[in-house]
Design a protein around this motif. Structure first.
Motif, PDB file in Angstrom:
ATOM      1  N   GLN A   1       0.841  -1.182   0.000  1.00  0.00           N
ATOM      2  CA  GLN A   1       0.000   0.000   0.000  1.00  0.00           C
ATOM      3  C   GLN A   1       0.885   1.243   0.000  1.00  0.00           C
ATOM      4  OE1 GLN A   1      -3.118   0.145  -0.386  1.00  0.00           O
ATOM      5  NE2 GLN A   1      -3.673   2.231   0.194  1.00  0.00           N
ATOM      6  N   VAL A   2       0.593   2.143  -0.911  1.00  0.00           N
ATOM      7  CA  VAL A   2       1.359   3.380  -1.016  1.00  0.00           C
ATOM      8  C   VAL A   2       0.967   4.318   0.109  1.00  0.00           C
ATOM      9  CG1 VAL A   2       1.762   5.409  -2.437  1.00  0.00           C
ATOM     10  CG2 VAL A   2       1.596   3.143  -3.502  1.00  0.00           C
ATOM     11  N   GLN A   3       1.959   4.946   0.699  1.00  0.00           N
ATOM     12  CA  GLN A   3       1.704   5.961   1.713  1.00  0.00           C
ATOM     13  C   GLN A   3       2.253   7.301   1.253  1.00  0.00           C
ATOM     14  OE1 GLN A   3       3.341   4.426   5.396  1.00  0.00           O
ATOM     15  NE2 GLN A   3       1.379   3.496   5.921  1.00  0.00           N
ATOM     16  N   LEU A   4       1.460   8.330   1.463  1.00  0.00           N
ATOM     17  CA  LEU A   4       1.875   9.694   1.194  1.00  0.00           C
ATOM     18  C   LEU A   4       1.867  10.448   2.517  1.00  0.00           C
ATOM     19  CD1 LEU A   4      -0.242  10.445  -2.023  1.00  0.00           C
ATOM     20  CD2 LEU A   4       2.106   9.614  -1.895  1.00  0.00           C
ATOM     21  N   THR A   5       2.933  11.171   2.792  1.00  0.00           N
ATOM     22  CA  THR A   5       3.045  11.874   4.063  1.00  0.00           C
ATOM     23  C   THR A   5       3.408  13.325   3.822  1.00  0.00           C
ATOM     24  OG1 THR A   5       3.814   9.833   5.126  1.00  0.00           O
ATOM     25  CG2 THR A   5       4.149  11.893   6.320  1.00  0.00           C
ATOM     26  N   GLU A   6       2.474  14.213   4.187  1.00  0.00           N
ATOM     27  CA  GLU A   6       2.703  15.642   4.026  1.00  0.00           C
ATOM     28  C   GLU A   6       3.425  16.209   5.243  1.00  0.00           C
ATOM     29  OE1 GLU A   6      -1.535  14.873   2.347  1.00  0.00           O
ATOM     30  OE2 GLU A   6      -0.350  14.317   4.115  1.00  0.00           O
ATOM     31  N   SER A   7       4.149  17.283   5.012  1.00  0.00           N
ATOM     32  CA  SER A   7       4.789  18.027   6.087  1.00  0.00           C
ATOM     33  C   SER A   7       4.950  19.467   5.640  1.00  0.00           C
ATOM     34  CB  SER A   7       6.146  17.418   6.439  1.00  0.00           C
ATOM     35  OG  SER A   7       7.015  17.459   5.320  1.00  0.00           O
ATOM     36  N   GLY A   8       5.247  20.338   6.588  1.00  0.00           N
ATOM     37  CA  GLY A   8       5.520  21.726   6.256  1.00  0.00           C
ATOM     38  C   GLY A   8       4.412  22.696   6.587  1.00  0.00           C
ATOM     39  N   GLY A   9       3.283  22.188   7.089  1.00  0.00           N
ATOM     40  CA  GLY A   9       2.195  23.079   7.448  1.00  0.00           C
ATOM     41  C   GLY A   9       2.496  23.853   8.719  1.00  0.00           C
ATOM     42  N   GLY A  10       1.612  24.791   9.027  1.00  0.00           N
ATOM     43  CA  GLY A  10       1.800  25.573  10.234  1.00  0.00           C
ATOM     44  C   GLY A  10       1.031  26.869  10.163  1.00  0.00           C
ATOM     45  N   SER A  11       1.396  27.790  11.024  1.00  0.00           N
ATOM     46  CA  SER A  11       0.754  29.098  11.081  1.00  0.00           C
ATOM     47  C   SER A  11       1.671  30.149  10.492  1.00  0.00           C
ATOM     48  CB  SER A  11       0.411  29.450  12.523  1.00  0.00           C
ATOM     49  OG  SER A  11      -0.514  28.535  13.066  1.00  0.00           O
ATOM     50  N   VAL A  12       1.082  31.053   9.750  1.00  0.00           N
ATOM     51  CA  VAL A  12       1.850  32.100   9.091  1.00  0.00           C
ATOM     52  C   VAL A  12       0.996  33.354   9.010  1.00  0.00           C
ATOM     53  CG1 VAL A  12       1.124  31.385   6.784  1.00  0.00           C
ATOM     54  CG2 VAL A  12       3.297  32.594   7.077  1.00  0.00           C
ATOM     55  N   GLN A  13       1.632  34.490   8.937  1.00  0.00           N
ATOM     56  CA  GLN A  13       0.894  35.741   8.808  1.00  0.00           C
ATOM     57  C   GLN A  13       0.617  36.047   7.340  1.00  0.00           C
ATOM     58  OE1 GLN A  13       3.171  38.664  11.066  1.00  0.00           O
ATOM     59  NE2 GLN A  13       1.820  38.313  12.821  1.00  0.00           N
TER      60      GLN A  13
ATOM     61  N   ARG B   1     -12.099  12.329  -6.774  1.00  0.00           N
ATOM     62  CA  ARG B   1     -12.476  10.912  -6.755  1.00  0.00           C
ATOM     63  C   ARG B   1     -11.620  10.077  -7.696  1.00  0.00           C
ATOM     64  NH1 ARG B   1     -18.843  11.567  -7.572  1.00  0.00           N
ATOM     65  NH2 ARG B   1     -18.060  13.266  -8.847  1.00  0.00           N
ATOM     66  N   LEU B   2     -10.862  10.724  -8.559  1.00  0.00           N
ATOM     67  CA  LEU B   2     -10.018  10.011  -9.516  1.00  0.00           C
ATOM     68  C   LEU B   2      -8.609   9.780  -8.989  1.00  0.00           C
ATOM     69  CD1 LEU B   2     -11.157  11.803 -12.799  1.00  0.00           C
ATOM     70  CD2 LEU B   2     -11.943   9.617 -11.868  1.00  0.00           C
ATOM     71  N   TYR B   3      -8.356  10.162  -7.756  1.00  0.00           N
ATOM     72  CA  TYR B   3      -7.042   9.974  -7.147  1.00  0.00           C
ATOM     73  C   TYR B   3      -7.118   8.821  -6.158  1.00  0.00           C
ATOM     74  CZ  TYR B   3      -5.535  14.197  -9.403  1.00  0.00           C
ATOM     75  OH  TYR B   3      -5.195  15.112 -10.352  1.00  0.00           O
ATOM     76  N   LYS B   4      -6.182   7.897  -6.300  1.00  0.00           N
ATOM     77  CA  LYS B   4      -6.243   6.667  -5.510  1.00  0.00           C
ATOM     78  C   LYS B   4      -5.559   6.804  -4.158  1.00  0.00           C
ATOM     79  CE  LYS B   4      -5.256   1.720  -5.770  1.00  0.00           C
ATOM     80  NZ  LYS B   4      -4.797   0.617  -6.635  1.00  0.00           N
ATOM     81  N   TYR B   5      -4.456   7.525  -4.104  1.00  0.00           N
ATOM     82  CA  TYR B   5      -3.672   7.602  -2.868  1.00  0.00           C
ATOM     83  C   TYR B   5      -3.701   9.017  -2.307  1.00  0.00           C
ATOM     84  CZ  TYR B   5      -1.943   3.149  -4.589  1.00  0.00           C
ATOM     85  OH  TYR B   5      -1.868   1.862  -5.054  1.00  0.00           O
ATOM     86  N   TRP B   6      -3.829   9.080  -0.977  1.00  0.00           N
ATOM     87  CA  TRP B   6      -3.941  10.364  -0.294  1.00  0.00           C
ATOM     88  C   TRP B   6      -3.071  10.380   0.953  1.00  0.00           C
ATOM     89  CZ3 TRP B   6      -6.849  14.470  -1.980  1.00  0.00           C
ATOM     90  CH2 TRP B   6      -7.715  14.219  -3.057  1.00  0.00           C
ATOM     91  N   GLY B   7      -2.542  11.546   1.253  1.00  0.00           N
ATOM     92  CA  GLY B   7      -1.864  11.731   2.521  1.00  0.00           C
ATOM     93  C   GLY B   7      -2.875  12.058   3.601  1.00  0.00           C
ATOM     94  N   GLN B   8      -2.376  12.204   4.820  1.00  0.00           N
ATOM     95  CA  GLN B   8      -3.259  12.469   5.960  1.00  0.00           C
ATOM     96  C   GLN B   8      -3.571  13.948   6.113  1.00  0.00           C
ATOM     97  OE1 GLN B   8      -0.024  12.144   6.203  1.00  0.00           O
ATOM     98  NE2 GLN B   8       0.548  13.905   7.452  1.00  0.00           N
ATOM     99  N   GLY B   9      -2.830  14.777   5.402  1.00  0.00           N
ATOM    100  CA  GLY B   9      -3.081  16.208   5.423  1.00  0.00           C
ATOM    101  C   GLY B   9      -2.167  16.953   6.371  1.00  0.00           C
ATOM    102  N   THR B  10      -1.959  18.219   6.057  1.00  0.00           N
ATOM    103  CA  THR B  10      -1.198  19.119   6.927  1.00  0.00           C
ATOM    104  C   THR B  10      -1.943  20.443   6.966  1.00  0.00           C
ATOM    105  OG1 THR B  10       0.994  20.045   7.393  1.00  0.00           O
ATOM    106  CG2 THR B  10       0.332  19.950   5.079  1.00  0.00           C
ATOM    107  N   ARG B  11      -2.065  20.998   8.148  1.00  0.00           N
ATOM    108  CA  ARG B  11      -2.909  22.181   8.330  1.00  0.00           C
ATOM    109  C   ARG B  11      -2.119  23.464   8.160  1.00  0.00           C
ATOM    110  NH1 ARG B  11      -7.771  22.528  10.219  1.00  0.00           N
ATOM    111  NH2 ARG B  11      -7.673  20.390  11.033  1.00  0.00           N
ATOM    112  N   ILE B  12      -2.749  24.412   7.472  1.00  0.00           N
ATOM    113  CA  ILE B  12      -2.172  25.744   7.312  1.00  0.00           C
ATOM    114  C   ILE B  12      -3.172  26.767   7.825  1.00  0.00           C
ATOM    115  CG2 ILE B  12      -1.469  27.503   5.657  1.00  0.00           C
ATOM    116  CD1 ILE B  12      -0.347  25.258   3.945  1.00  0.00           C
ATOM    117  N   THR B  13      -2.671  27.661   8.662  1.00  0.00           N
ATOM    118  CA  THR B  13      -3.485  28.754   9.189  1.00  0.00           C
ATOM    119  C   THR B  13      -2.798  30.068   8.858  1.00  0.00           C
ATOM    120  OG1 THR B  13      -4.264  27.359  11.002  1.00  0.00           O
ATOM    121  CG2 THR B  13      -4.540  29.739  11.231  1.00  0.00           C
ATOM    122  N   VAL B  14      -3.519  30.944   8.174  1.00  0.00           N
ATOM    123  CA  VAL B  14      -2.992  32.253   7.804  1.00  0.00           C
ATOM    124  C   VAL B  14      -3.762  33.307   8.593  1.00  0.00           C
ATOM    125  CG1 VAL B  14      -2.463  33.849   5.948  1.00  0.00           C
ATOM    126  CG2 VAL B  14      -2.486  31.386   5.505  1.00  0.00           C
TER     127      VAL B  14
END
Length: 123
Positions: free
Chosen positions: A1-13, A108-121
């Motif tokens: 099973q393919v895993q995708l892992t996002e990183s780099g999110g956070g809070s920014v002005q 719906r046409l994408y098979k693999y997804w990461g868990q997500g990373t949150r961005i707050t501006v």
């Protein structure tokens, strides 16, 4: 099973920049299309940037000129450089991989997804 892992999110002005990364557990060269999506609570997930194996990219109008999608197959990674961020960019950001071509905006046409990373501006 393919895993995708996002990183780099956070809070920014407002006006700030962030760079998201998406690391894949398998060769990204095997995905005809990869993309970044985002979702705000209560709204549907929306595609914001696409890239295919030729390096061809596409963007939604509301991020064009501010965001840049790129892919490094030697590192099995997808990136999203985000500049000039504004409060409307606040969302959970997801990377996704499609196993067929061409690229589409339909999530719906994408098979693999990461868990997500949150961005707050914030202003």
């Amino acid at each position: 099973q393919v895993q995708l892992t996002e990183s780099g999110g956070g809070s920014v002005q407002v006006g700030g920049s962030l760079r998201l990364s998406c690391a894949a557990s398998s060769a990204t060269s095997g995905f005809p299309c990869m993309a970044w999506f985002r979702q705000v609570p209560g709204k549907e997930r929306e595609g914001i940037a696409l890239i295919d194996q030729t390096g061809s990219t596409d963007y939604r109008v509301f991020v064009r000129g501010r965001f840049t999608i790129s892919q490094d197959n030697s590192k099995n990674s997808l990136y999203l450089q985000m500049n000039d961020l504004n409060p409307d960019d606040t969302a959970m950001y997801y990377c996704a991989a499609r196993v067929n071509s061409p690229c589409y905006w339909n999530d719906r046409l994408y098979k693999y997804w990461g868990q997500g990373t949150r961005i707050t501006v914030s202003s």
